[in-house]
Design a protein around this motif. Structure first.
Motif, PDB file in Angstrom:
ATOM      1  N   SER A  22      80.370 -29.872 -89.454  1.00 41.22           N
ATOM      2  CA  SER A  22      81.113 -28.756 -90.047  1.00 41.22           C
ATOM      3  C   SER A  22      82.583 -28.783 -89.637  1.00 41.22           C
ATOM      4  CB  SER A  22      80.475 -27.424 -89.661  1.00 41.22           C
ATOM      5  OG  SER A  22      80.666 -27.139 -88.287  1.00 41.22           O
ATOM      6  N   VAL A  23      82.867 -29.069 -88.359  1.00 38.52           N
ATOM      7  CA  VAL A  23      84.266 -29.073 -87.932  1.00 38.52           C
ATOM      8  C   VAL A  23      84.994 -30.304 -88.455  1.00 38.52           C
ATOM      9  CG1 VAL A  23      83.780 -27.654 -85.901  1.00 38.52           C
ATOM     10  CG2 VAL A  23      83.759 -30.140 -85.677  1.00 38.52           C
ATOM     11  N   LEU A  24      84.280 -31.422 -88.617  1.00 36.15           N
ATOM     12  CA  LEU A  24      84.921 -32.612 -89.179  1.00 36.15           C
ATOM     13  C   LEU A  24      85.204 -32.429 -90.672  1.00 36.15           C
ATOM     14  CD1 LEU A  24      83.105 -35.612 -87.444  1.00 36.15           C
ATOM     15  CD2 LEU A  24      85.260 -34.486 -86.839  1.00 36.15           C
ATOM     16  N   LEU A  25      84.347 -31.678 -91.362  1.00 38.55           N
ATOM     17  CA  LEU A  25      84.607 -31.378 -92.767  1.00 38.55           C
ATOM     18  C   LEU A  25      85.905 -30.592 -92.909  1.00 38.55           C
ATOM     19  CD1 LEU A  25      83.496 -31.498 -95.677  1.00 38.55           C
ATOM     20  CD2 LEU A  25      82.340 -29.321 -95.225  1.00 38.55           C
ATOM     21  N   GLY A  89      90.663 -19.613 -88.676  1.00 42.42           N
ATOM     22  CA  GLY A  89      91.642 -20.517 -89.262  1.00 42.42           C
ATOM     23  C   GLY A  89      91.177 -21.110 -90.574  1.00 42.42           C
ATOM     24  N   VAL A  90      89.893 -21.492 -90.642  1.00 48.80           N
ATOM     25  CA  VAL A  90      89.361 -22.044 -91.899  1.00 48.80           C
ATOM     26  C   VAL A  90      89.381 -20.985 -92.997  1.00 48.80           C
ATOM     27  CG1 VAL A  90      87.378 -23.094 -93.036  1.00 48.80           C
ATOM     28  CG2 VAL A  90      87.920 -23.722 -90.691  1.00 48.80           C
ATOM     29  N   ALA A  91      88.971 -19.764 -92.661  1.00 48.98           N
ATOM     30  CA  ALA A  91      88.966 -18.682 -93.658  1.00 48.98           C
ATOM     31  C   ALA A  91      90.378 -18.427 -94.177  1.00 48.98           C
ATOM     32  CB  ALA A  91      88.379 -17.417 -93.046  1.00 48.98           C
ATOM     33  N   ALA A  92      91.366 -18.403 -93.271  1.00 49.93           N
ATOM     34  CA  ALA A  92      92.747 -18.198 -93.693  1.00 49.93           C
ATOM     35  C   ALA A  92      93.242 -19.369 -94.539  1.00 49.93           C
ATOM     36  CB  ALA A  92      93.642 -18.018 -92.462  1.00 49.93           C
ATOM     37  N   SER A  97      94.881 -21.482 -99.703  1.00 47.81           N
ATOM     38  CA  SER A  97      94.711 -22.503-100.747  1.00 47.81           C
ATOM     39  C   SER A  97      94.529 -21.851-102.111  1.00 47.81           C
ATOM     40  CB  SER A  97      93.512 -23.395-100.420  1.00 47.81           C
ATOM     41  OG  SER A  97      93.706 -24.100 -99.221  1.00 47.81           O
ATOM     42  N   ALA A  98      93.711 -20.802-102.165  1.00 45.31           N
ATOM     43  CA  ALA A  98      93.518 -20.083-103.426  1.00 45.31           C
ATOM     44  C   ALA A  98      94.831 -19.470-103.895  1.00 45.31           C
ATOM     45  CB  ALA A  98      92.451 -19.005-103.255  1.00 45.31           C
ATOM     46  N   ALA A  99      95.622 -18.933-102.945  1.00 43.64           N
ATOM     47  CA  ALA A  99      96.908 -18.353-103.310  1.00 43.64           C
ATOM     48  C   ALA A  99      97.861 -19.422-103.832  1.00 43.64           C
ATOM     49  CB  ALA A  99      97.511 -17.633-102.103  1.00 43.64           C
ATOM     50  N   ASN A 182      89.826 -27.029-102.024  1.00 47.75           N
ATOM     51  CA  ASN A 182      89.622 -26.606-100.637  1.00 47.75           C
ATOM     52  C   ASN A 182      88.667 -25.418-100.510  1.00 47.75           C
ATOM     53  OD1 ASN A 182      91.478 -28.507 -99.662  1.00 47.75           O
ATOM     54  ND2 ASN A 182      93.194 -27.117 -99.921  1.00 47.75           N
ATOM     55  N   VAL A 183      88.546 -24.631-101.556  1.00 50.35           N
ATOM     56  CA  VAL A 183      87.791 -23.379-101.440  1.00 50.35           C
ATOM     57  C   VAL A 183      86.314 -23.619-101.147  1.00 50.35           C
ATOM     58  CG1 VAL A 183      87.112 -21.257-102.629  1.00 50.35           C
ATOM     59  CG2 VAL A 183      89.464 -22.125-102.849  1.00 50.35           C
ATOM     60  N   PRO A 184      85.572 -24.376-101.967  1.00 49.83           N
ATOM     61  CA  PRO A 184      84.160 -24.593-101.631  1.00 49.83           C
ATOM     62  C   PRO A 184      83.960 -25.366-100.336  1.00 49.83           C
ATOM     63  CG  PRO A 184      84.811 -25.992-103.479  1.00 49.83           C
ATOM     64  CD  PRO A 184      85.929 -25.031-103.250  1.00 49.83           C
ATOM     65  N   VAL A 185      84.858 -26.304-100.046  1.00 45.74           N
ATOM     66  CA  VAL A 185      84.744 -27.084 -98.811  1.00 45.74           C
ATOM     67  C   VAL A 185      84.905 -26.172 -97.603  1.00 45.74           C
ATOM     68  CG1 VAL A 185      85.763 -28.945 -97.452  1.00 45.74           C
ATOM     69  CG2 VAL A 185      85.547 -29.190 -99.927  1.00 45.74           C
ATOM     70  N   GLY A 186      85.913 -25.319 -97.624  1.00 43.00           N
ATOM     71  CA  GLY A 186      86.159 -24.425 -96.501  1.00 43.00           C
ATOM     72  C   GLY A 186      85.062 -23.398 -96.317  1.00 43.00           C
TER      73      GLY A 186
END
Length: 460
Positions: A22-25, A89-92, A97-99, A182-186
């Motif tokens: 998960s962290v490497l993704l 950090g991932v959520a932000a 990315s969406a913005a 980035n959205v689905p990956v994050g």
């Protein structure tokens, strides 16, 4: 919640390996975003009617925000929990990315790219801290090897993924798909990390806000001119950055809760010199090769990126296989041999046959780089106490950013000087590019030799 510190048992269960995935993704996502957008910049500039300066800031805004926040982001993880800061950090990063994808104008996109870079600065330093806290012994070396492979693949994949997304133009999204991916990956990375990553932190202290501000100002001033190609006014922020760095050094010496404790610098500086030589050479090599393939040989950006694929494959395979620090010298030797091959190909092989000869040389270079990258991380972090893992990871990543900026600026400047003009200048043909590639390739070769020499000194 686990207590502060690190795992002392070598035995690692399935849960820890899933946590690592998960962290490497997230690592792949964050590092990829530093290069994938470069491919999309011409489309962004046209669609948003942006100036060239605004187009530069779309790239530089992310790079600068990421670089200036890394050490502080790592220290925040030490203080308040690495899993907590990682998931935040991932959520932000996903939200930013969406913005970016929804940005209606260039100034908005620049602002959201800065937010994206700051989110990456919170997210990515925690990865090395989590590896340090979750793995020990041979398992840690394996995990660091996988981290090194991820970093290499992200560096190579930016142009390929970006070129593919723009070529396919899914749902007519154009350049916006570069950010939406980035959205689905994050979301997946956060969901898995929350359930599998064990919480860890360093000793309870407080954040050195003054040190964080001074270091951010220093890095911003020193890196901004390089990020914008050293404009005429670049000496102003550079001098201000140097002054802020000096002030940071003197201020940190007397602080009990320093952002970067002097004990930490003493343990990581020798390895960081090797990091600077290695990553500066890599960044310069990627740049000169991109010029040679596209402007010199006339390949499209996507076709040129595909020529890099053997390098990425070799890097990934060697990063997992070569985990011992003693192999760094072997890796540096392979890099030197492959770079010598690139120089010979540039000078001796006709234009039509160069790609076929460059592919094996690049594959060998990838193997050499992979043998260096993962063990080098272990060498830098070997003497770091668990409580300082976040700050040390931030310092390491900051050093790679500084090295990348220096490599691009110095090697790129040398390439243009030998070429006799900027790439794309009228009247500059293949023989000029071949000569410039050979000369700058020799400079990169010297950095590979220096990497091997510094490694022997550091490991001893």
């Amino acid at each position: 919640m686990t207590r502060p510190g690190t795992r002392t048992e070598a035995a690692v269960g399935t849960r820890q390996w899933i946590a690592l995935a998960s962290v490497l993704l997230a690592t792949f996502m964050g590092l990829l975003d530093g290069s994938i957008v470069t491919v999309a910049v011409p489309s962004i500039q046209e669609d948003l009617n942006a100036s060239f300066g605004e187009a530069q800031l779309v790239i530089a805004g992310y790079t600068l925000a990421y670089a200036v926040g890394l050490v502080t982001g790592g220290r925040l993880g030490d203080l308040y929990g690495r899993r907590r800061l990682f998931t935040a950090g991932v959520a932000a990063f996903v939200a930013a990315s969406a913005a970016c994808a929804l940005a209606p104008a260039a100034p908005v996109l620049i602002g959201t790219r800065v937010l994206q870079g700051l989110a990456a600065a919170v997210m990515l330093p925690q990865v090395l801290s989590i590896i340090q806290a979750s793995f020990a012994g041979p398992a840690r070396k394996t995990a660091l090897g996988m981290y090194g492979a991820t970093v290499g693949l992200a560096a190579i994949s930016g142009q390929i993924v970006g070129g593919g997304l723009l070529t396919w133009n899914l749902l007519g999204l154009g350049w916006r798909s570069v950010f939406l991916v980035n959205v689905p990956v994050g979301v997946l990375a956060v969901a898995v990390a929350r359930r599998t990553v064990a919480e860890s932190r360093g000793p309870r202290t407080r954040l050195d806000l003054a040190g964080a501000v001074l270091l951010a100002a220093a890095l911003a001033g020193l890196l901004l001119p390089a990020a914008l190609g050293w404009p005429a006014w670049g000496w102003v922020p550079a001098v201000a950055g140097a002054a802020a760095l000096a002030a940071f050094w003197f201020a940190e010496r007397g602080r009990v809760h320093a952002l970067v404790p002097l004990r930490l610098l003493g343990r990581v500086v020798p390895g960081l010199l090797t990091v600077l030589a290695f990553y500066a050479g890599n960044a310069g090599f990627f740049l000169l090769l991109a010029y040679h393939l596209q402007a010199g040989l006339g390949l499209s950006p996507l076709a040129g990126a595909l020529v890099f694929a053997p390098l990425g494959i070799g890097f990934a395979a060697a990063s997992v296989a070569g985990r011992r620090s003693g192999r760094i010298v072997t890796g540096a030797a392979l890099m030197t041999l492959s770079l010598a091959g690139v120089v010979v190909v540039a000078l001796m092989v006709p234009q039509s046959g160069q790609v076929a000869w460059l592919v094996p040389a690049l594959a060998l270079s990838g193997v050499g780089e992979g043998l260096v990258a993962a063990p080098l991380i272990g060498v830098v972090l070997a003497q770091v106490a668990p409580g300082d893992a976040g700050a040390a990871g931030g310092i390491l990543l900051t050093a790679t950013q500084v090295a990348n900026a220096c490599g691009v600026t110095l090697i790129g400047g040398l390439f243009a000087a030998v070429l006799g003009g900027a790439p794309g200048t009228a009247g500059v043909g293949f023989p000029h590019y071949a000569h410039a590639t050979a000369v700058t390739g020799t400079a990169v070769l010297a950095l590979a030799v220096l990497t091997g020499i510094l490694t022997r000194t550091t490991t001893r």
